[in-house]
Design a protein around this motif. Structure first.
Motif, PDB file in Angstrom:
ATOM      1  N   MET A   1       3.176  -1.562  -2.912  1.00  0.00           N
ATOM      2  CA  MET A   1       2.574  -0.758  -1.919  1.00  0.00           C
ATOM      3  C   MET A   1       1.240  -0.294  -2.624  1.00  0.00           C
ATOM      4  SD  MET A   1       2.821  -0.681   0.918  1.00  0.00           S
ATOM      5  CE  MET A   1       3.556  -0.038   2.421  1.00  0.00           C
ATOM      6  N   GLN A   2       1.384   0.008  -4.142  1.00  0.00           N
ATOM      7  CA  GLN A   2       0.278   0.437  -4.694  1.00  0.00           C
ATOM      8  C   GLN A   2      -0.992  -0.510  -4.940  1.00  0.00           C
ATOM      9  OE1 GLN A   2       0.501   3.402  -6.292  1.00  0.00           O
ATOM     10  NE2 GLN A   2      -1.569   3.074  -7.552  1.00  0.00           N
ATOM     11  N   VAL A   3      -0.573  -1.844  -4.843  1.00  0.00           N
ATOM     12  CA  VAL A   3      -1.746  -3.018  -4.650  1.00  0.00           C
ATOM     13  C   VAL A   3      -2.470  -2.864  -3.279  1.00  0.00           C
ATOM     14  CG1 VAL A   3      -2.061  -5.325  -4.890  1.00  0.00           C
ATOM     15  CG2 VAL A   3      -0.313  -4.386  -6.629  1.00  0.00           C
ATOM     16  N   VAL A   4      -1.501  -2.438  -2.339  1.00  0.00           N
ATOM     17  CA  VAL A   4      -2.290  -2.569  -1.077  1.00  0.00           C
ATOM     18  C   VAL A   4      -3.228  -1.451  -0.805  1.00  0.00           C
ATOM     19  CG1 VAL A   4      -1.676  -2.280   1.530  1.00  0.00           C
ATOM     20  CG2 VAL A   4      -0.401  -4.014   0.170  1.00  0.00           C
ATOM     21  N   TYR A   5      -2.493  -0.287  -1.377  1.00  0.00           N
ATOM     22  CA  TYR A   5      -3.454   0.957  -1.426  1.00  0.00           C
ATOM     23  C   TYR A   5      -4.758   0.848  -2.269  1.00  0.00           C
ATOM     24  CZ  TYR A   5      -4.736   5.760  -2.933  1.00  0.00           C
ATOM     25  OH  TYR A   5      -5.407   7.035  -3.127  1.00  0.00           O
ATOM     26  N   LEU A   6      -4.670   0.168  -3.324  1.00  0.00           N
ATOM     27  CA  LEU A   6      -5.888   0.206  -3.947  1.00  0.00           C
ATOM     28  C   LEU A   6      -7.039  -0.955  -3.587  1.00  0.00           C
ATOM     29  CD1 LEU A   6      -4.341   0.160  -7.819  1.00  0.00           C
ATOM     30  CD2 LEU A   6      -5.869   1.875  -6.532  1.00  0.00           C
ATOM     31  N   LEU A   7      -6.244  -2.089  -2.807  1.00  0.00           N
ATOM     32  CA  LEU A   7      -7.058  -2.897  -2.127  1.00  0.00           C
ATOM     33  C   LEU A   7      -7.968  -2.315  -1.016  1.00  0.00           C
ATOM     34  CD1 LEU A   7      -5.296  -6.577  -2.281  1.00  0.00           C
ATOM     35  CD2 LEU A   7      -7.188  -6.006  -3.331  1.00  0.00           C
ATOM     36  N   ALA A   8      -6.984  -1.531  -0.062  1.00  0.00           N
ATOM     37  CA  ALA A   8      -7.664  -0.910   1.033  1.00  0.00           C
ATOM     38  C   ALA A   8      -8.783   0.114   0.448  1.00  0.00           C
ATOM     39  CB  ALA A   8      -6.480  -0.060   1.790  1.00  0.00           C
ATOM     40  N   LYS A   9      -8.557   0.798  -0.543  1.00  0.00           N
ATOM     41  CA  LYS A   9      -9.338   1.870  -0.796  1.00  0.00           C
ATOM     42  C   LYS A   9     -10.738   1.112  -1.484  1.00  0.00           C
ATOM     43  CE  LYS A   9      -9.720   5.360  -4.311  1.00  0.00           C
ATOM     44  NZ  LYS A   9      -9.052   6.402  -5.208  1.00  0.00           N
ATOM     45  N   GLY A  10     -10.650   0.128  -2.222  1.00  0.00           N
ATOM     46  CA  GLY A  10     -11.744  -0.738  -2.504  1.00  0.00           C
ATOM     47  C   GLY A  10     -12.529  -1.271  -1.542  1.00  0.00           C
ATOM     48  N   ILE A  11     -12.018  -1.914  -0.598  1.00  0.00           N
ATOM     49  CA  ILE A  11     -12.596  -2.733   0.432  1.00  0.00           C
ATOM     50  C   ILE A  11     -13.182  -1.611   1.483  1.00  0.00           C
ATOM     51  CG2 ILE A  11     -12.015  -3.831   2.688  1.00  0.00           C
ATOM     52  CD1 ILE A  11     -10.076  -5.331   0.958  1.00  0.00           C
ATOM     53  N   PHE A  12     -12.630  -0.661   1.590  1.00  0.00           N
ATOM     54  CA  PHE A  12     -13.119   0.701   2.237  1.00  0.00           C
ATOM     55  C   PHE A  12     -14.421   1.147   1.674  1.00  0.00           C
ATOM     56  CE2 PHE A  12     -13.793   5.202   2.802  1.00  0.00           C
ATOM     57  CZ  PHE A  12     -14.235   5.294   4.345  1.00  0.00           C
ATOM     58  N   TRP A  13     -14.671   1.360   0.444  1.00  0.00           N
ATOM     59  CA  TRP A  13     -15.764   1.877  -0.131  1.00  0.00           C
ATOM     60  C   TRP A  13     -16.988   0.650  -0.396  1.00  0.00           C
ATOM     61  CZ3 TRP A  13     -16.595   6.719  -0.004  1.00  0.00           C
ATOM     62  CH2 TRP A  13     -15.655   7.613  -0.128  1.00  0.00           C
ATOM     63  N   ILE A  14     -16.405  -0.309  -0.570  1.00  0.00           N
ATOM     64  CA  ILE A  14     -17.322  -1.510  -0.568  1.00  0.00           C
ATOM     65  C   ILE A  14     -18.069  -1.661   0.786  1.00  0.00           C
ATOM     66  CG2 ILE A  14     -17.694  -3.958  -0.813  1.00  0.00           C
ATOM     67  CD1 ILE A  14     -15.830  -3.883  -3.295  1.00  0.00           C
ATOM     68  N   TRP A  56      -5.633   2.199   4.318  1.00  0.00           N
ATOM     69  CA  TRP A  56      -5.599   3.186   3.068  1.00  0.00           C
ATOM     70  C   TRP A  56      -4.965   4.730   3.458  1.00  0.00           C
ATOM     71  CZ3 TRP A  56     -10.800   6.133   1.487  1.00  0.00           C
ATOM     72  CH2 TRP A  56     -10.384   6.797   0.152  1.00  0.00           C
ATOM     73  N   LEU A  57      -5.245   5.264   4.445  1.00  0.00           N
ATOM     74  CA  LEU A  57      -4.285   6.487   4.975  1.00  0.00           C
ATOM     75  C   LEU A  57      -2.995   6.216   4.958  1.00  0.00           C
ATOM     76  CD1 LEU A  57      -7.044   8.027   7.114  1.00  0.00           C
ATOM     77  CD2 LEU A  57      -6.401   8.620   4.964  1.00  0.00           C
ATOM     78  N   ILE A  58      -2.480   5.285   5.529  1.00  0.00           N
ATOM     79  CA  ILE A  58      -0.852   4.936   5.693  1.00  0.00           C
ATOM     80  C   ILE A  58      -0.524   4.549   4.390  1.00  0.00           C
ATOM     81  CG2 ILE A  58       0.541   2.890   6.492  1.00  0.00           C
ATOM     82  CD1 ILE A  58      -1.341   2.656   9.024  1.00  0.00           C
ATOM     83  N   THR A  59      -0.916   3.874   3.691  1.00  0.00           N
ATOM     84  CA  THR A  59      -0.414   3.890   2.309  1.00  0.00           C
ATOM     85  C   THR A  59      -0.724   4.708   1.290  1.00  0.00           C
ATOM     86  OG1 THR A  59      -2.159   2.625   1.540  1.00  0.00           O
ATOM     87  CG2 THR A  59      -0.536   1.221   2.446  1.00  0.00           C
ATOM     88  N   LYS A  60      -1.326   5.832   1.587  1.00  0.00           N
ATOM     89  CA  LYS A  60      -1.566   6.881   0.786  1.00  0.00           C
ATOM     90  C   LYS A  60      -0.498   7.590   0.512  1.00  0.00           C
ATOM     91  CE  LYS A  60      -5.074  10.825  -0.039  1.00  0.00           C
ATOM     92  NZ  LYS A  60      -6.005  11.303   0.562  1.00  0.00           N
ATOM     93  N   GLY A  61       0.388   8.068   1.336  1.00  0.00           N
ATOM     94  CA  GLY A  61       1.794   8.723   1.445  1.00  0.00           C
ATOM     95  C   GLY A  61       2.724   8.094   0.508  1.00  0.00           C
ATOM     96  N   THR A  62       2.669   6.734   0.377  1.00  0.00           N
ATOM     97  CA  THR A  62       3.820   5.893  -0.238  1.00  0.00           C
ATOM     98  C   THR A  62       3.300   5.638  -1.640  1.00  0.00           C
ATOM     99  OG1 THR A  62       2.814   4.021   0.693  1.00  0.00           O
ATOM    100  CG2 THR A  62       4.592   4.865   1.787  1.00  0.00           C
TER     101      THR A  62
END
Length: 65
Positions: A1-14, A56-62
């Motif tokens: 889940m950490q990988v999905v969190y970091l990917l979503a965060k990076g794609i969001f900012w880019i 990103w928000l969904i995976t933030k809690g996990t």
């Protein structure tokens, strides 16, 4: 889940960066299209940013610390 969190965060900012750049100069981020305008920039990069932001928000809690 950490990988999905970091990917979503990076794609969001880019995609946020590309969205803001595209609102200033649409032909820079939509170079492959024949016709570029700001509405297409919002449609393409805004939808990517929205999906990545929700993920990103969904995976933030996990997130593991």
């Amino acid at each position: 889940m950490q990988v999905v969190y970091l990917l979503a965060k990076g794609i969001f900012w880019i995609s946020l960066f590309l969205l803001l750049l595209g609102l200033w100069r649409p032909w820079v981020v939509l170079w492959w299209l024949e016709y570029q305008n700001r509405l297409r920039v919002i449609k393409y990069y805004g939808s990517i940013m929205t999906v990545a932001g929700i993920l990103w928000l969904i995976t933030k809690g996990t997130r593991l610390y």
